[in-house]
Design a protein around this motif. Structure first.
Motif, PDB file in Angstrom:
ATOM      1  N   VAL A   1     -31.369 -19.595 -52.386  1.00 53.39           N
ATOM      2  CA  VAL A   1     -31.993 -20.104 -53.598  1.00 53.39           C
ATOM      3  C   VAL A   1     -30.893 -20.610 -54.510  1.00 53.39           C
ATOM      4  O   VAL A   1     -29.974 -19.864 -54.856  1.00 53.39           O
ATOM      5  N   ARG A   2     -30.967 -21.863 -54.901  1.00 54.13           N
ATOM      6  CA  ARG A   2     -29.949 -22.459 -55.758  1.00 54.13           C
ATOM      7  C   ARG A   2     -30.452 -22.548 -57.196  1.00 54.13           C
ATOM      8  O   ARG A   2     -31.647 -22.690 -57.437  1.00 54.13           O
ATOM      9  N   LEU A   3     -29.502 -22.466 -58.116  1.00 48.76           N
ATOM     10  CA  LEU A   3     -29.873 -22.567 -59.524  1.00 48.76           C
ATOM     11  C   LEU A   3     -30.556 -23.888 -59.833  1.00 48.76           C
ATOM     12  O   LEU A   3     -31.446 -23.957 -60.686  1.00 48.76           O
ATOM     13  N   LEU A   4     -30.159 -24.942 -59.158  1.00 52.00           N
ATOM     14  CA  LEU A   4     -30.816 -26.229 -59.373  1.00 52.00           C
ATOM     15  C   LEU A   4     -32.291 -26.156 -59.010  1.00 52.00           C
ATOM     16  O   LEU A   4     -33.142 -26.747 -59.691  1.00 52.00           O
ATOM     17  N   ASP A   5     -32.622 -25.426 -57.931  1.00 49.99           N
ATOM     18  CA  ASP A   5     -34.023 -25.273 -57.555  1.00 49.99           C
ATOM     19  C   ASP A   5     -34.774 -24.432 -58.573  1.00 49.99           C
ATOM     20  O   ASP A   5     -35.948 -24.683 -58.861  1.00 49.99           O
ATOM     21  N   VAL A   6     -34.100 -23.434 -59.134  1.00 50.07           N
ATOM     22  CA  VAL A   6     -34.713 -22.619 -60.187  1.00 50.07           C
ATOM     23  C   VAL A   6     -35.018 -23.488 -61.402  1.00 50.07           C
ATOM     24  O   VAL A   6     -36.124 -23.432 -61.974  1.00 50.07           O
ATOM     25  N   LEU A   7     -34.060 -24.311 -61.814  1.00 48.29           N
ATOM     26  CA  LEU A   7     -34.286 -25.198 -62.958  1.00 48.29           C
ATOM     27  C   LEU A   7     -35.407 -26.193 -62.668  1.00 48.29           C
ATOM     28  O   LEU A   7     -36.202 -26.524 -63.555  1.00 48.29           O
ATOM     29  N   ARG A   8     -35.490 -26.650 -61.431  1.00 49.98           N
ATOM     30  CA  ARG A   8     -36.542 -27.597 -61.079  1.00 49.98           C
ATOM     31  C   ARG A   8     -37.923 -26.937 -61.196  1.00 49.98           C
ATOM     32  O   ARG A   8     -38.877 -27.553 -61.686  1.00 49.98           O
ATOM     33  N   VAL A   9     -38.023 -25.687 -60.768  1.00 49.51           N
ATOM     34  CA  VAL A   9     -39.294 -24.965 -60.892  1.00 49.51           C
ATOM     35  C   VAL A   9     -39.671 -24.770 -62.359  1.00 49.51           C
ATOM     36  O   VAL A   9     -40.822 -24.984 -62.755  1.00 49.51           O
TER      37      VAL A   9
ATOM     38  N   ASP B   1     -32.727 -32.784 -67.054  1.00 50.41           N
ATOM     39  CA  ASP B   1     -33.105 -33.924 -66.221  1.00 50.41           C
ATOM     40  C   ASP B   1     -31.876 -34.630 -65.653  1.00 50.41           C
ATOM     41  O   ASP B   1     -31.887 -35.094 -64.504  1.00 50.41           O
ATOM     42  N   ALA B   2     -30.812 -34.727 -66.446  1.00 47.58           N
ATOM     43  CA  ALA B   2     -29.591 -35.363 -65.948  1.00 47.58           C
ATOM     44  C   ALA B   2     -29.028 -34.597 -64.757  1.00 47.58           C
ATOM     45  O   ALA B   2     -28.614 -35.184 -63.758  1.00 47.58           O
ATOM     46  N   LEU B   3     -29.017 -33.259 -64.832  1.00 47.74           N
ATOM     47  CA  LEU B   3     -28.506 -32.446 -63.731  1.00 47.74           C
ATOM     48  C   LEU B   3     -29.417 -32.535 -62.503  1.00 47.74           C
ATOM     49  O   LEU B   3     -28.947 -32.639 -61.375  1.00 47.74           O
ATOM     50  N   LEU B   4     -30.728 -32.510 -62.741  1.00 44.34           N
ATOM     51  CA  LEU B   4     -31.664 -32.580 -61.620  1.00 44.34           C
ATOM     52  C   LEU B   4     -31.668 -33.955 -60.973  1.00 44.34           C
ATOM     53  O   LEU B   4     -32.014 -34.096 -59.798  1.00 44.34           O
ATOM     54  N   ASN B   5     -31.294 -34.962 -61.708  1.00 43.10           N
ATOM     55  CA  ASN B   5     -31.261 -36.319 -61.171  1.00 43.10           C
ATOM     56  C   ASN B   5     -29.910 -36.682 -60.566  1.00 43.10           C
ATOM     57  O   ASN B   5     -29.656 -37.846 -60.280  1.00 43.10           O
TER      58      ASN B   5
ATOM     59  N   VAL C   1     -33.287 -42.087 -68.873  1.00 40.70           N
ATOM     60  CA  VAL C   1     -33.299 -41.167 -67.738  1.00 40.70           C
ATOM     61  C   VAL C   1     -34.731 -40.785 -67.444  1.00 40.70           C
ATOM     62  O   VAL C   1     -35.409 -40.207 -68.282  1.00 40.70           O
ATOM     63  N   SER C   2     -35.211 -41.106 -66.264  1.00 45.62           N
ATOM     64  CA  SER C   2     -36.566 -40.757 -65.906  1.00 45.62           C
ATOM     65  C   SER C   2     -36.692 -39.249 -65.788  1.00 45.62           C
ATOM     66  O   SER C   2     -35.752 -38.577 -65.380  1.00 45.62           O
ATOM     67  N   PRO C   3     -37.845 -38.689 -66.127  1.00 40.41           N
ATOM     68  CA  PRO C   3     -38.025 -37.248 -65.940  1.00 40.41           C
ATOM     69  C   PRO C   3     -37.841 -36.886 -64.485  1.00 40.41           C
ATOM     70  O   PRO C   3     -38.028 -37.719 -63.600  1.00 40.41           O
ATOM     71  N   VAL C   4     -37.490 -35.635 -64.239  1.00 38.11           N
ATOM     72  CA  VAL C   4     -37.317 -35.204 -62.865  1.00 38.11           C
ATOM     73  C   VAL C   4     -38.636 -35.363 -62.127  1.00 38.11           C
ATOM     74  O   VAL C   4     -39.693 -35.048 -62.653  1.00 38.11           O
ATOM     75  N   PRO C   5     -38.635 -35.955 -60.918  1.00 39.87           N
ATOM     76  CA  PRO C   5     -39.889 -36.217 -60.222  1.00 39.87           C
ATOM     77  C   PRO C   5     -40.593 -34.928 -59.827  1.00 39.87           C
ATOM     78  O   PRO C   5     -39.962 -33.958 -59.421  1.00 39.87           O
ATOM     79  N   LEU C   6     -41.897 -34.928 -59.962  1.00 35.55           N
ATOM     80  CA  LEU C   6     -42.695 -33.789 -59.537  1.00 35.55           C
ATOM     81  C   LEU C   6     -42.957 -33.904 -58.044  1.00 35.55           C
ATOM     82  O   LEU C   6     -42.785 -34.981 -57.449  1.00 35.55           O
ATOM     83  N   PRO C   7     -43.376 -32.805 -57.405  1.00 31.74           N
ATOM     84  CA  PRO C   7     -43.643 -32.866 -55.970  1.00 31.74           C
ATOM     85  C   PRO C   7     -44.622 -33.980 -55.632  1.00 31.74           C
ATOM     86  O   PRO C   7     -45.669 -34.138 -56.270  1.00 31.74           O
ATOM     87  N   GLY C   8     -44.274 -34.787 -54.622  1.00 28.50           N
ATOM     88  CA  GLY C   8     -45.137 -35.872 -54.209  1.00 28.50           C
ATOM     89  C   GLY C   8     -44.853 -37.198 -54.872  1.00 28.50           C
ATOM     90  O   GLY C   8     -45.387 -38.231 -54.466  1.00 28.50           O
ATOM     91  N   SER C   9     -44.027 -37.212 -55.898  1.00 23.11           N
ATOM     92  CA  SER C   9     -43.716 -38.456 -56.583  1.00 23.11           C
ATOM     93  C   SER C   9     -42.367 -38.973 -56.126  1.00 23.11           C
ATOM     94  O   SER C   9     -41.525 -38.211 -55.666  1.00 23.11           O
TER      95      SER C   9
END
Length: 427
Positions: free
Chosen positions: A409-417, A157-161, A115-123
């Protein structure tokens, strides 16, 4: 320090005390799933579509919102009884259910997928492998991607992906061999909140500073037909979100938040809510949900009248599934007493929030859906996490000074931050 802590915590730490998931084989019917969901009594009941064999894949997760979307879809709206006899595999194919993924509680990369890490902004976004199912006819994208990894960060990462939910084998000695449990975005957010001090100063910054406020794309007018909510509800279900119910303020020309229709609120209802979706406006559906499937008789009469007028007679049977069926005399009385005046009152009256004194035993203590959880742009990230986890919500609405809807604001966005925070150098 935060990275080391999260890497040393195994996913099994998040599963302590969790009940084993309930499951049905793919050949079971939608009616079987309804009986299982309504009999569970849990506030967020879910049924796994699984054959029960140890090591085999869980091919889907069924909750009451999935059933409502299926019954109210165009092919099934006129004949929900036939739809209830469809198999769960048919329902998952028709609905395009969000993916469920398996994650091992303690393995460290024992299987075939990375599982690739969650992409950072711009990637570019991480690639998610596509698997083909032997359950269904080819070609169908397999609903399960097995992730043989085990740290909490792997679960994040699984949830964010794209995973909608995770299934984790339970390893406690007292468990039955082969038992699984659900792991959701709320579970992971609750774990992060318990260690939120490790994410300073990010967690104390405001929502506007962090740029996590999304536009409120999933919104419907209170007077709109509830059936128009279905596409938005489908999007909300797949993205851990809710649908805002708004009213237009003629003075300020702004959209004011009047309530919400959330997947978690629908989970607290019985199958009769599908009939309410077919008959009511979005605003009055909020009131119906607040009654927990036990609305006053006048509301039931209005629903029956509209279903008959729209020739949706099959939906009447669903309405009686969640409420005791009246005798023939009371049924005819219901038809006659649903006058045009009561219909107009139901369509044009004020929004819910008054119908809160009676709740079914399944949802006593649940927050009324007309009382949507709100915050301001100036609210801190940790404050939003506290609000969401305290109310078992997956998002918080952002409103302005006059309660106008600004964003979400979603919890997924909070986890991403917070996940992005781990890549930042220490302050």
């Amino acid at each position: 320090m935060a990275v080391r802590l999260l890497q040393t915590h195994e996913v099994s730490d998040l599963c302590i005390g969790k009940p084993a998931l309930r499951w049905l084989p793919p050949s079971s019917t939608v009616a079987d799933a309804v009986a299982e969901l309504e009999g569970g009594g849990a506030p967020d009941a879910a049924v796994a579509v699984w054959d029960g064999a140890e090591g085999s894949a869980v091919v889907g997760r069924v909750r009451m919102p999935n059933v409502v979307l299926f019954l109210c879809a165009d092919p099934n709206l006129a004949s929900p009884a036939a739809a209830l006899h469809a198999t769960l595999s048919d329902m998952l194919l028709a609905a395009g259910a969000p993916p469920v993924r398996r994650i091992e509680p303690d393995a460290r990369l024992a299987g075939g997928f990375h599982v690739s890490p969650v992409p950072l902004p711009g990637s570019p976004r991480a690639y998610l492998p596509r698997l083909y199912s032997s359950w269904f006819a080819d070609p169908v994208v397999y609903l399960v991607q097995s992730l043989w990894v085990g740290s909490v960060l792997d679960a994040v990462d699984a949830l964010l992906n794209g995973a909608h939910a995770l299934v984790v084998p339970l390893r406690e000695r007292w468990r039955r061999r082969g038992d699984l449990c659900w792991l959701t975005v709320e579970d992971v957010a609750r774990f992060f909140l318990s260690s939120v001090g490790l994410f300073c100063p990010t967690a104390s910054r405001s929502l506007s500073d962090l740029g996590v406020v999304r536009p409120p794309a999933l919104a419907v007018a209170a007077r709109d037909c509830a059936l128009s909510v279905l596409p938005l509800l489908r999007a909300a279900l797949s993205s851990h979100a809710s649908v805002a119910v708004v009213v237009d303020d003629s003075t300020s020309h702004r959209r004011l938040l009047a309530g919400e229709i959330s997947p978690s609120a629908l989970c607290s209802c019985d199958v009769s809510v599908a009939a309410a979706v077919a008959a009511l406006s979005a605003g009055h559906l909020v009131s119906f949900i607040d009654w927990g499937g036990a609305p006053p008789e006048a509301t039931l009469h209005a629903v029956r009248s509209r279903l008959r007028r729209r020739n949706l007679l099959g939906m009447l049977d669903l309405l009686y599934c969640g409420n005791s069926e009246p005798s023939s005399s009371s049924s005819s009385s219901a038809s006659s007493s649903s006058s045009s005046s009561s219909d107009e009152d139901e369509d044009g009256g004020t929004m819910g929030g008054k119908h809160r004194s009676l709740f079914s035993t399944r949802i006593v203590g649940r927050r009324p859906v007309a009382d949507a959880i709100v915050c301001r742009r100036e609210s801190s990230l940790v404050a939003v996490m506290l609000q969401a986890t305290a109310h078992r919500a997956t998002q918080v609405w952002v409103v302005g000074e006059e309660h106008e809807l600004v964003g979400v604001v979603r919890l997924l966005d909070v986890l991403r931050v917070l996940r992005h925070h781990l890549h930042q150098p220490p302050v």
